[in-house]
Design an enzyme around this catalytic site. Structure first.
Site, PDB file in Angstrom:
ATOM      1  N   HIS A   1      -5.691  12.360   6.214  1.00  0.00           N
ATOM      2  CA  HIS A   1      -4.929  11.028   6.378  1.00  0.00           C
ATOM      3  C   HIS A   1      -5.362   9.875   4.803  1.00  0.00           C
ATOM      4  O   HIS A   1      -6.953  10.034   4.864  1.00  0.00           O
ATOM      5  CB  HIS A   1      -5.536  10.090   7.159  1.00  0.00           C
ATOM      6  CG  HIS A   1      -4.071   8.940   7.348  1.00  0.00           C
ATOM      7  ND1 HIS A   1      -4.968   7.800   7.765  1.00  0.00           N
ATOM      8  CD2 HIS A   1      -3.477   9.115   6.439  1.00  0.00           C
ATOM      9  CE1 HIS A   1      -3.923   6.774   8.136  1.00  0.00           C
ATOM     10  NE2 HIS A   1      -3.574   7.143   6.261  1.00  0.00           N
TER      11      HIS A   1
ATOM     12  N   MET B   1       1.062   3.486  11.342  1.00  0.00           N
ATOM     13  CA  MET B   1      -0.413   2.727  11.079  1.00  0.00           C
ATOM     14  C   MET B   1       0.130   1.068  11.888  1.00  0.00           C
ATOM     15  O   MET B   1       0.870   0.798  11.651  1.00  0.00           O
ATOM     16  CB  MET B   1      -0.637   2.772   9.682  1.00  0.00           C
ATOM     17  CG  MET B   1      -0.652   3.518   8.866  1.00  0.00           C
ATOM     18  SD  MET B   1      -2.213   3.935   9.469  1.00  0.00           S
ATOM     19  CE  MET B   1      -3.590   2.829   9.389  1.00  0.00           C
TER      20      MET B   1
ATOM     21  N   SER C   1     -10.227  10.707  14.968  1.00  0.00           N
ATOM     22  CA  SER C   1     -11.103  10.814  13.573  1.00  0.00           C
ATOM     23  C   SER C   1     -12.600  10.451  13.598  1.00  0.00           C
ATOM     24  O   SER C   1     -13.336   9.349  15.184  1.00  0.00           O
ATOM     25  CB  SER C   1     -10.752   8.949  13.656  1.00  0.00           C
ATOM     26  OG  SER C   1     -10.741   8.884  11.990  1.00  0.00           O
TER      27      SER C   1
ATOM     28  N   HIS D   1      -8.561  13.962  13.334  1.00  0.00           N
ATOM     29  CA  HIS D   1      -7.928  13.326  11.558  1.00  0.00           C
ATOM     30  C   HIS D   1      -9.080  12.919  11.250  1.00  0.00           C
ATOM     31  O   HIS D   1     -10.057  12.195  11.077  1.00  0.00           O
ATOM     32  CB  HIS D   1      -7.540  12.098  13.014  1.00  0.00           C
ATOM     33  CG  HIS D   1      -6.425  11.670  11.674  1.00  0.00           C
ATOM     34  ND1 HIS D   1      -5.942  11.236  11.174  1.00  0.00           N
ATOM     35  CD2 HIS D   1      -7.402  10.522  11.322  1.00  0.00           C
ATOM     36  CE1 HIS D   1      -5.444  10.636  11.150  1.00  0.00           C
ATOM     37  NE2 HIS D   1      -5.776   9.505  10.971  1.00  0.00           N
TER      38      HIS D   1
ATOM     39  N   MET E   1      -5.400   8.017   2.453  1.00  0.00           N
ATOM     40  CA  MET E   1      -5.343   6.545   2.389  1.00  0.00           C
ATOM     41  C   MET E   1      -5.784   5.957   0.879  1.00  0.00           C
ATOM     42  O   MET E   1      -6.592   5.943   0.480  1.00  0.00           O
ATOM     43  CB  MET E   1      -6.021   5.565   3.118  1.00  0.00           C
ATOM     44  CG  MET E   1      -5.888   6.069   4.522  1.00  0.00           C
ATOM     45  SD  MET E   1      -6.860   4.654   5.646  1.00  0.00           S
ATOM     46  CE  MET E   1      -8.407   6.289   6.270  1.00  0.00           C
TER      47      MET E   1
ATOM     48  N   ASP F   1      -1.555   5.776  14.077  1.00  0.00           N
ATOM     49  CA  ASP F   1      -3.004   5.377  13.793  1.00  0.00           C
ATOM     50  C   ASP F   1      -3.308   3.978  14.235  1.00  0.00           C
ATOM     51  O   ASP F   1      -2.651   3.072  13.351  1.00  0.00           O
ATOM     52  CB  ASP F   1      -3.029   5.976  12.807  1.00  0.00           C
ATOM     53  CG  ASP F   1      -4.600   6.311  12.664  1.00  0.00           C
ATOM     54  OD1 ASP F   1      -4.840   5.655  12.958  1.00  0.00           O
ATOM     55  OD2 ASP F   1      -4.440   6.887  10.886  1.00  0.00           O
ATOM     56  N   GLY F   2      -4.000   3.355  14.793  1.00  0.00           N
ATOM     57  CA  GLY F   2      -5.472   2.508  14.841  1.00  0.00           C
ATOM     58  C   GLY F   2      -4.481   1.535  16.181  1.00  0.00           C
ATOM     59  O   GLY F   2      -4.218   1.284  16.939  1.00  0.00           O
TER      60      GLY F   2
ATOM     61  N   SER G   1     -12.243   4.529  16.977  1.00  0.00           N
ATOM     62  CA  SER G   1     -13.821   4.087  18.183  1.00  0.00           C
ATOM     63  C   SER G   1     -12.973   4.389  19.669  1.00  0.00           C
ATOM     64  O   SER G   1     -14.539   4.560  20.270  1.00  0.00           O
ATOM     65  CB  SER G   1     -14.120   3.467  17.773  1.00  0.00           C
ATOM     66  OG  SER G   1     -12.444   2.193  17.716  1.00  0.00           O
TER      67      SER G   1
ATOM     68  N   MET H   1     -10.090   7.833   1.828  1.00  0.00           N
ATOM     69  CA  MET H   1     -10.098   6.443   1.115  1.00  0.00           C
ATOM     70  C   MET H   1     -10.907   6.119   0.180  1.00  0.00           C
ATOM     71  O   MET H   1     -11.587   6.906  -0.286  1.00  0.00           O
ATOM     72  CB  MET H   1     -10.889   5.544   1.988  1.00  0.00           C
ATOM     73  CG  MET H   1     -10.418   5.660   3.812  1.00  0.00           C
ATOM     74  SD  MET H   1     -10.342   4.018   5.327  1.00  0.00           S
ATOM     75  CE  MET H   1     -12.235   4.869   4.754  1.00  0.00           C
TER      76      MET H   1
ATOM     77  N   ASP I   1      -9.593  10.615   7.991  1.00  0.00           N
ATOM     78  CA  ASP I   1      -9.122   9.381   6.941  1.00  0.00           C
ATOM     79  C   ASP I   1      -9.843   9.607   5.663  1.00  0.00           C
ATOM     80  O   ASP I   1     -11.640   9.341   5.277  1.00  0.00           O
ATOM     81  CB  ASP I   1     -10.235   8.396   7.596  1.00  0.00           C
ATOM     82  CG  ASP I   1      -9.177   7.996   8.598  1.00  0.00           C
ATOM     83  OD1 ASP I   1      -7.525   8.064   8.758  1.00  0.00           O
ATOM     84  OD2 ASP I   1      -9.180   8.038  10.086  1.00  0.00           O
TER      85      ASP I   1
HETATM   86  C1  DX5 Z   1      -7.528   3.644  10.016  1.00  0.00           C
HETATM   87  C2  DX5 Z   1      -7.987   4.368  10.177  1.00  0.00           C
HETATM   88  C3  DX5 Z   1      -7.847   5.445  11.441  1.00  0.00           C
HETATM   89  C4  DX5 Z   1      -8.962   4.767  11.833  1.00  0.00           C
HETATM   90  C5  DX5 Z   1      -9.108   4.461  13.877  1.00  0.00           C
HETATM   91  O1  DX5 Z   1      -7.445   3.128   8.436  1.00  0.00           O
HETATM   92  O2  DX5 Z   1      -6.736   5.423   9.393  1.00  0.00           O
HETATM   93  O3  DX5 Z   1      -7.795   6.577  11.258  1.00  0.00           O
HETATM   94  O4  DX5 Z   1     -10.292   5.869  12.327  1.00  0.00           O
HETATM   95  O5  DX5 Z   1      -9.617   4.295  13.919  1.00  0.00           O
HETATM   96  P1  DX5 Z   1      -9.241   3.360  15.735  1.00  0.00           P
HETATM   97  O6  DX5 Z   1      -9.298   4.394  16.712  1.00  0.00           O
HETATM   98  O7  DX5 Z   1     -10.808   2.823  15.770  1.00  0.00           O
HETATM   99  O8  DX5 Z   1      -8.577   2.258  15.305  1.00  0.00           O
HETATM  100 ZN    ZN Z   2      -6.189   7.455   9.924  1.00  0.00          ZN
END
Ligand code: DX5
Ligand code: ZN
Length: 215
Positions: free
Chosen positions: A63, A134, A6, A30, A65, A172-173, A195, A34, A32
């Protein structure tokens, strides 16, 4: 295990981060997205996303959200993504949205938040390609992995073997070397990493660490 990276949070700017992932050993980019309603943050402008990703080569793992995920499927499908995942909690007509995504020849995933029980997936298990577990509250990178989610992964893994479901399990996360191994042992097929990979100068070194550990 496959690694989906991501670009949500990175030490590099967005364009360079996408480019670095695209040229790395990652299996997927990936994406993300939102909407500022389903989660507090809003980073979502469909046209901008399409512009950011239109020249990438790696399979895209989107993904959503968002509420009303169905609204975005047509435009996002122009990117020819490998997969679009939306949330079970997004108050959409789940069957319809599954069908819509499949009708574009795109794999469909359902994501579940940490507090959502897997029994609510029951009606859809035959129809989906992937479940995104998640392991943090959706909405931001850099959060801590919730270890309770290991049981959820194990339960989903047992369930598919007992009932011959074909879905894959992605997590994920909060992924790092330690948590990736736990997910792998519990039966996950894919981990999403933000990260751990993108807060490092050398993306491939980080991706290879995750791959080596979960071989
Ligand atoms: C969280 C996202 C993840 C996130 C993962 O809401 O869906 O994909 O970017 O990041 P890390 O690996 O830093 O938890
Ligand atoms: Zn994600």
């Amino acid at each position: 295990m496959k690694i989906s990276v991501s670009y949500l949070s990175s030490i590099f700017d967005k364009k360079s981060t996408i480019n670095l992932i695209d040229n790395s050993n990652a299996d997927y980019i990936h994406v993300d997205l939102m909407d500022g309603k389903f989660v507090p943050k809003n980073n979502f402008n469909v046209r901008e996303v399409i512009n950011d990703l239109k020249d990438t080569n790696k399979p895209l793992d989107i993904h959503l959200m968002t509420f009303e995920p169905e609204k975005y499927v047509d435009e996002l499908s122009t990117l020819n993504p490998a997969r679009i995942t939306f949330h079970l909690e997004s108050n959409t007509n789940i069957e319809k949205t599954i069908k819509l995504i499949k009708s574009k020849g795109i794999e469909v995933g359902i994501a579940i938040k940490p507090n959502t029980d897997i029994m609510y997936l029951d009606n859809y298990l035959n129809d989906i390609d992937i479940i995104l577990v998640m392991s943090v509250e959706p909405g931001a990178g850099g959060q801590r992995f919730m270890f309770d989610m290991i049981d959820k992964i194990e339960d989903l893994n047992d369930l598919r073997y007992n009932k011959n479901y074909l879905y894959k399990i992605s997590v994920d996360g909060g992924i790092n070397e330690y948590t990736a191994l736990k997910c792998h042992k519990a039966g996950a097929d894919i981990v999403v990493s933000g990260s751990y990979v993108c807060h490092h100068e050398n993306f491939n070194a980080q991706i290879n660490n995750l791959k080596r550990i979960t071989k």
